[in-house]
Design a protein around this motif. Structure first.
Motif, PDB file in Angstrom:
ATOM      1  N   ILE A  59       0.833  -1.203   0.000  1.00 10.12           N
ATOM      2  CA  ILE A  59       0.000   0.000   0.000  1.00 10.12           C
ATOM      3  C   ILE A  59       0.870   1.256   0.000  1.00 10.12           C
ATOM      4  CG2 ILE A  59      -1.590   1.337   1.447  1.00 10.12           C
ATOM      5  CD1 ILE A  59      -2.868  -0.945  -0.243  1.00 10.12           C
ATOM      6  N   ALA A  60       1.997   1.209   0.728  1.00 14.73           N
ATOM      7  CA  ALA A  60       2.912   2.360   0.735  1.00 14.73           C
ATOM      8  C   ALA A  60       3.403   2.629  -0.688  1.00 14.73           C
ATOM      9  CB  ALA A  60       4.093   2.103   1.674  1.00 14.73           C
ATOM     10  N   GLN A  61       3.694   1.551  -1.403  1.00 11.60           N
ATOM     11  CA  GLN A  61       4.166   1.703  -2.785  1.00 11.60           C
ATOM     12  C   GLN A  61       3.070   2.333  -3.669  1.00 11.60           C
ATOM     13  OE1 GLN A  61       5.633  -1.160  -6.412  1.00 11.60           O
ATOM     14  NE2 GLN A  61       6.236  -1.784  -4.371  1.00 11.60           N
ATOM     15  N   GLU A  62       1.835   1.834  -3.513  1.00 16.62           N
ATOM     16  CA  GLU A  62       0.731   2.388  -4.303  1.00 16.62           C
ATOM     17  C   GLU A  62       0.493   3.859  -3.948  1.00 16.62           C
ATOM     18  OE1 GLU A  62      -0.663   0.912  -6.761  1.00 16.62           O
ATOM     19  OE2 GLU A  62       0.439  -0.949  -6.410  1.00 16.62           O
ATOM     20  N   LEU A  65       3.089   6.087  -5.429  1.00 20.90           N
ATOM     21  CA  LEU A  65       2.855   6.222  -6.868  1.00 20.90           C
ATOM     22  C   LEU A  65       1.692   7.197  -7.150  1.00 20.90           C
ATOM     23  CD1 LEU A  65       4.698   4.695  -8.770  1.00 20.90           C
ATOM     24  CD2 LEU A  65       2.758   3.252  -9.380  1.00 20.90           C
ATOM     25  N   ASP A  66       0.658   7.138  -6.272  1.00 21.99           N
ATOM     26  CA  ASP A  66      -0.432   8.119  -6.371  1.00 21.99           C
ATOM     27  C   ASP A  66       0.106   9.536  -6.206  1.00 21.99           C
ATOM     28  OD1 ASP A  66      -2.411   6.242  -6.713  1.00 21.99           O
ATOM     29  OD2 ASP A  66      -3.132   6.314  -4.645  1.00 21.99           O
ATOM     30  N   VAL A  67       1.044   9.688  -5.263  1.00 17.93           N
ATOM     31  CA  VAL A  67       1.623  11.009  -5.004  1.00 17.93           C
ATOM     32  C   VAL A  67       2.322  11.513  -6.275  1.00 17.93           C
ATOM     33  CG1 VAL A  67       3.454  12.219  -3.744  1.00 17.93           C
ATOM     34  CG2 VAL A  67       1.858  10.725  -2.512  1.00 17.93           C
ATOM     35  N   TRP A  68       3.082  10.633  -6.899  1.00 17.43           N
ATOM     36  CA  TRP A  68       3.767  11.012  -8.140  1.00 17.43           C
ATOM     37  C   TRP A  68       2.744  11.409  -9.216  1.00 17.43           C
ATOM     38  CZ3 TRP A  68       7.899  12.283 -10.912  1.00 17.43           C
ATOM     39  CH2 TRP A  68       7.896  12.022 -12.300  1.00 17.43           C
TER      40      TRP A  68
ATOM     41  N   PRO B  58      11.488   2.286   5.735  1.00 11.14           N
ATOM     42  CA  PRO B  58      11.112   1.316   4.707  1.00 11.14           C
ATOM     43  C   PRO B  58      12.346   0.568   4.200  1.00 11.14           C
ATOM     44  CG  PRO B  58      10.708   3.594   3.989  1.00 11.14           C
ATOM     45  CD  PRO B  58      11.524   3.650   5.234  1.00 11.14           C
ATOM     46  N   PRO B  59      12.195  -0.691   3.791  1.00  6.78           N
ATOM     47  CA  PRO B  59      13.343  -1.426   3.258  1.00  6.78           C
ATOM     48  C   PRO B  59      13.787  -0.818   1.922  1.00  6.78           C
ATOM     49  CG  PRO B  59      11.314  -2.665   2.931  1.00  6.78           C
ATOM     50  CD  PRO B  59      10.952  -1.459   3.749  1.00  6.78           C
ATOM     51  N   PRO B  60      15.084  -0.888   1.616  1.00  3.54           N
ATOM     52  CA  PRO B  60      15.597  -0.287   0.376  1.00  3.54           C
ATOM     53  C   PRO B  60      14.875  -0.799  -0.877  1.00  3.54           C
ATOM     54  CG  PRO B  60      17.406  -0.995   1.772  1.00  3.54           C
ATOM     55  CD  PRO B  60      16.150  -1.468   2.432  1.00  3.54           C
ATOM     56  N   ARG B  61      14.415  -2.072  -0.854  1.00  2.95           N
ATOM     57  CA  ARG B  61      13.759  -2.589  -2.065  1.00  2.95           C
ATOM     58  C   ARG B  61      12.464  -1.849  -2.363  1.00  2.95           C
ATOM     59  NH1 ARG B  61      10.064  -5.522   0.774  1.00  2.95           N
ATOM     60  NH2 ARG B  61      11.044  -6.467   2.597  1.00  2.95           N
ATOM     61  N   LEU B  62      11.837  -1.281  -1.314  1.00  8.61           N
ATOM     62  CA  LEU B  62      10.605  -0.524  -1.541  1.00  8.61           C
ATOM     63  C   LEU B  62      10.922   0.751  -2.326  1.00  8.61           C
ATOM     64  CD1 LEU B  62       7.558  -0.411  -0.954  1.00  8.61           C
ATOM     65  CD2 LEU B  62       8.069   0.824   1.131  1.00  8.61           C
ATOM     66  N   ARG B  63      12.001   1.422  -1.929  1.00  6.44           N
ATOM     67  CA  ARG B  63      12.421   2.635  -2.638  1.00  6.44           C
ATOM     68  C   ARG B  63      12.725   2.311  -4.098  1.00  6.44           C
ATOM     69  NH1 ARG B  63      16.844   6.213  -3.841  1.00  6.44           N
ATOM     70  NH2 ARG B  63      16.554   8.273  -2.903  1.00  6.44           N
ATOM     71  N   ALA B  64      13.482   1.234  -4.296  1.00 10.54           N
ATOM     72  CA  ALA B  64      13.861   0.860  -5.660  1.00 10.54           C
ATOM     73  C   ALA B  64      12.612   0.571  -6.499  1.00 10.54           C
ATOM     74  CB  ALA B  64      14.783  -0.363  -5.622  1.00 10.54           C
ATOM     75  N   VAL B  66       9.500   1.674  -6.030  1.00 16.18           N
ATOM     76  CA  VAL B  66       8.706   2.881  -6.286  1.00 16.18           C
ATOM     77  C   VAL B  66       9.372   3.715  -7.386  1.00 16.18           C
ATOM     78  CG1 VAL B  66       7.960   5.089  -5.312  1.00 16.18           C
ATOM     79  CG2 VAL B  66       7.677   2.994  -3.977  1.00 16.18           C
ATOM     80  N   LEU B  67      10.693   3.917  -7.272  1.00 14.11           N
ATOM     81  CA  LEU B  67      11.370   4.781  -8.249  1.00 14.11           C
ATOM     82  C   LEU B  67      11.354   4.146  -9.640  1.00 14.11           C
ATOM     83  CD1 LEU B  67      14.338   6.260  -6.184  1.00 14.11           C
ATOM     84  CD2 LEU B  67      12.031   7.160  -6.531  1.00 14.11           C
ATOM     85  N   GLU B  68      11.430   2.821  -9.656  1.00 15.88           N
ATOM     86  CA  GLU B  68      11.387   2.146 -10.964  1.00 15.88           C
ATOM     87  C   GLU B  68      10.018   2.368 -11.614  1.00 15.88           C
ATOM     88  OE1 GLU B  68      10.417  -0.666 -13.863  1.00 15.88           O
ATOM     89  OE2 GLU B  68       9.651  -1.019 -11.846  1.00 15.88           O
ATOM     90  N   ARG B  69       8.951   2.260 -10.823  1.00 17.03           N
ATOM     91  CA  ARG B  69       7.613   2.442 -11.398  1.00 17.03           C
ATOM     92  C   ARG B  69       7.360   3.897 -11.786  1.00 17.03           C
ATOM     93  NH1 ARG B  69       3.196  -0.441  -7.800  1.00 17.03           N
ATOM     94  NH2 ARG B  69       1.841   0.201  -9.497  1.00 17.03           N
ATOM     95  N   VAL B  70       7.921   4.815 -10.998  1.00 17.40           N
ATOM     96  CA  VAL B  70       7.753   6.240 -11.309  1.00 17.40           C
ATOM     97  C   VAL B  70       8.322   6.548 -12.695  1.00 17.40           C
ATOM     98  CG1 VAL B  70       8.835   8.459 -10.744  1.00 17.40           C
ATOM     99  CG2 VAL B  70       7.505   7.231  -9.022  1.00 17.40           C
TER     100      VAL B  70
END
Lengths: 193, 234
Positions: A59-62, A65-68, B58-64, B66-70
């Motif tokens: 959910i944090a990831q989603e 991404l919403d923020v972006w 957050p674990p580093p893989r979460l950052r990776a 998110v940035l990859e999807r961005v």
């Protein structure tokens, strides 16, 4: 575009407002800086609502991404950047709780529902602890019904109808207590600044 | 009905509405400025609750992740507001020294209350046009040299445009390059700030725009050009 370290003007770190302005223009470097600044808060809110680390990370990831995606529509006149980000996060988390309730999956995990949110005490600064204390104190200044209605809705993801059922109170009362409870909470926190 | 919806402001700020009520409430918000202000204030209070959840690294893989999807996720276009007509465009153009070209496009920018599905369809259509424009920018861009160095590259498709400022000269300390869209019969609209010397801008709906322009502005941008803009007909 690289994502190494926060972008700066003449060495000064950007404020969240400056970051979001850049993110709104598609600046991925500024987004990485914003992520670093807010992600620990985002993950904490998602974890507290979902009570499941893997789901909270999803959910944090989603939410990030919403923020972006919606940064170009951020409206500073309607609140600060962090509030906006956490509002997005909370809605995502609650939507997940509801879809699980609908699917009947949630009850299977009833055993882990009351696990305490793990706090990262090392990362948590004194300032943050003071904030917690202020919110805790102010919540205690609410009536019991205000406090319970707000907590059940916000942290358990109950709709106000579910809250009314659980607390055996009329719908109109619950709606009103949520509203006046939030107003009282805000006034209390403002008076402590 | 409206009063009933109004009483839901607290529950709305806590995300505690039933799905059908949320839709009705949000539709109501679109037409009620007082309600928007109230919900915003209550959401600020709710966000204080959110802060009390603390922080979890957050674990580093979460950052990776998110940035990859961005890197492959398009942002939504900013909300477009109808433009007030003030001066005829020719008068403004006469004042601008470096006019290169001007072109007229047909449509008018109109964003009014529409049903949500209309809005979604419209945004999807804009996104398709932006995709087309981005593809054209990659394959067959229009490229114009900027007078101070670097270039402006753009492509349009069905009223949408993708514009790139490439390798521009440094705007100077405390200054930024700003992009403008110039509508027929109106003043230039601020349409984006170049972060440094390169920037990419998605313009989903050019409306009745006839030209785009770039000018050197104080950092943070201006509402109207304060230096002579470099104008390019689309």
């Amino acid at each position: 575009m690289t994502a190494d370290g926060p972008p700066t003007i003449a060495g000064a770190p950007l404020t969240l407002e400056e970051m979001i302005d850049r993110v709104a223009l598609g600046d991925e470097g500024a987004f990485a800086a914003l992520y670093d600044a807010v992600a620990p808060r985002v993950l904490a809110v998602a974890t507290r609502v979902l009570r499941d680390v893997a789901q909270a990370e999803e959910i944090a990831q989603e939410a990030m991404l919403d923020v972006w995606r919606s940064a170009p529509r951020y409206d500073a006149s309607r609140g600060g950047v962090l509030s906006w980000v956490l509002t997005i996060t909370h809605r995502r988390a609650v939507d997940r709780v509801r879809s699980e309730q609908a699917a009947g999956e949630r009850e299977e995990r009833a055993g882990v529902r009351d696990v305490q949110t793990p706090h990262d005490e090392v990362a948590e600064q004194v300032e943050t602890r003071l904030e917690h204390a202020a919110v805790r104190d102010c919540l205690q200044s609410l009536s019991e019904l205000q406090n319970e209605a707000i907590q059940l809705a916000y942290w358990k993801g109950y709709t106000y109808r579910q809250v009314a059922e659980v607390l055996a109170a009329p719908l109109g009362t619950i709606k009103a207590r949520m509203r006046d409870g939030l107003i009282r909470l805000r006034d209390c926190l403002e008076s402590r600044v | 009905m409206a009063e009933d919806l109004h009483s839901l402001a607290g529950a709305a700020a806590l995300d505690a509405l039933e799905p059908d009520e949320r839709a009705a409430f949000e539709a109501h918000l679109a037409s009620c400025a007082d309600c928007r202000a109230e919900v915003a204030a209550l959401q600020e209070a709710a966000a204080q609750l959110a802060l009390s959840a603390g922080s979890i690294a957050p674990p580093p893989r979460l950052r990776a992740a998110v940035l990859e999807r961005v890197g492959r996720t398009r942002q939504v276009p900013p909300v477009v507001t109808p433009l007030r007509r003030r001066r005829p465009v020719l008068q403004w153009l006469a004042a601008a020294a470096a006019v290169v070209l001007v072109l007229a496009l047909g449509t008018t920018v109109v964003v009014q209350q529409q049903s949500i599905s209309d809005k979604t369809q419209r945004i999807e259509a804009q996104e398709r046009r932006l995709d087309e424009a981005a593809e054209l920018l990659r394959t067959t861009p229009q490229v114009v040299a900027l007078p101070s160095g670097g270039e402006l590259a753009y492509a349009t498709a069905g009223g949408a445009a993708v514009v790139e400022v490439r390798d521009a000269a440094s705007p100077g300390a405390g200054r930024q390059w700003e992009l403008w869209v110039i509508p027929a019969g109106g003043d230039p609209r601020p349409s984006g700030l170049v972060p440094g010397t390169d920037g990419r801008f998605f313009l989903p709906d050019l409306g009745d725009a006839t030209a785009i322009a770039v000018s050197n502005e104080p950092a943070g941008g201006s509402q109207q050009p304060t230096t002579t803009p470099f104008v390019v007909q689309l």
